[in-house]
Design an enzyme around this catalytic site. Sequence first.
Site, short mmCIF file in Angstrom:
data_model
loop_
_atom_site.label_atom_id
_atom_site.label_comp_id
_atom_site.label_asym_id
_atom_site.label_seq_id
_atom_site.Cartn_x
_atom_site.Cartn_y
_atom_site.Cartn_z
N ASP A 74 -6.45 -13.89 -2.17
CA ASP A 74 -4.95 -13.92 -2.02
C ASP A 74 -5.30 -12.34 -1.24
OD1 ASP A 74 -5.83 -12.62 -4.57
OD2 ASP A 74 -3.48 -12.37 -5.07
N GLU A 139 -4.57 -12.59 -7.77
CA GLU A 139 -5.18 -10.99 -8.37
C GLU A 139 -4.21 -10.25 -7.51
OE1 GLU A 139 -6.47 -7.37 -8.02
OE2 GLU A 139 -5.55 -8.41 -6.69
#
Length: 380
Positions: A74, A139
Amino acid sequence: MSKYALELAQRLIQRKSVTPENDGAIELLALELEKLGFKNKILHFNDNNLPTIHNLYAKYGDDSKNLAFAGHTDVVPPGETKKWRFDPFAATIDNNILYGRGAVDMKVAIACFVGAVKLFLENNPNFKNSISFLITGDEEDIAVNGTVKIIEYLTKHQEKISHTIVGEPTNPENIGDMVKIGRRGSVNFDLKAIGKQGHVAYPENASNPITALIKTLNLLIDHQFDFGNKYFDPTHLEVTAINVDNKTSNIIPESAVAKFNIRFNSEYNSKQIISAITEACQKTLEKYELNYRVSGESFLTEDSKLQNIITSAIKDITGKTPILSTTGGTSDARFIKDICPTIEFGLINKTAHQIDEQIAISDIELLEKIYLRFLELYFS
């Protein structure tokens, strides 16, 4: 550098996996690892009524000696795309520089992981130990349904990992400058001082929460928590906001709110920090509300074998000895360290999260070589 690593990096950047979206990034990585002989578990978690997050645990071999590469697919939003020199999700190469969201943090590092593992397995056809990947799509946000859930899954299934290297961008200026062997802990606080509203001309009939809040903040700011140690700077408090909902100048408000963050070193844990803040509030405020959120505990990886291997790998490829550091923010290493010794090493962090995030092709080549050398030394 293998052409494979660069092409995989571009393909990953082209996936618009702005957290919490996945856009096929995890599946792309799983497919590439499957080609190398890895067994994949794509794990979906959606606890706490949050969006479903795609995660990956992939493993080659079934030996008890299991080295893990960890990271996240991500990325943060690109911001105003018109300000970018190139489309942030086109993975454009210009003048031997790769541009794109995630180029530094941290899709390229993941591609270098895979490229190095591919070369290592080709060079070692009789490899008998294990290599694994812990990759999350959660994250950059609050990290609820990502690595922490993968760790819970591994623990539940009695899956052991010997050591982990996380591919966060750790280098300030050049590849090989710095290895992270720990991180400071972090606690975010919301403190609401509660007073009594009244007319400013008659302060004796009111209780000013702003004055009380300022006294408390001054006490906290001036407090010397510690002096740091060999690997950590002193514990530090930073006020991030002071809010008072008061639209007039002749009223003492009922309440005032401050937000602050404390980054603490290995001299403390979060419970001790929270206790210290609570004690200060009790001394200075008659009435208050205190809320907090722990982002992570401080930790230090003192595994000399792991430190020596990454240091030797970097020196063999770049000729320089890296600084062993604990600076910077939090990372998913704060979760992984609970199951095995964990270090971090990746690219140069200068353009992480910025417009025109970029990395030189030559730096990608260096990183892949260092990861390959790390594998050779680790399994020698």
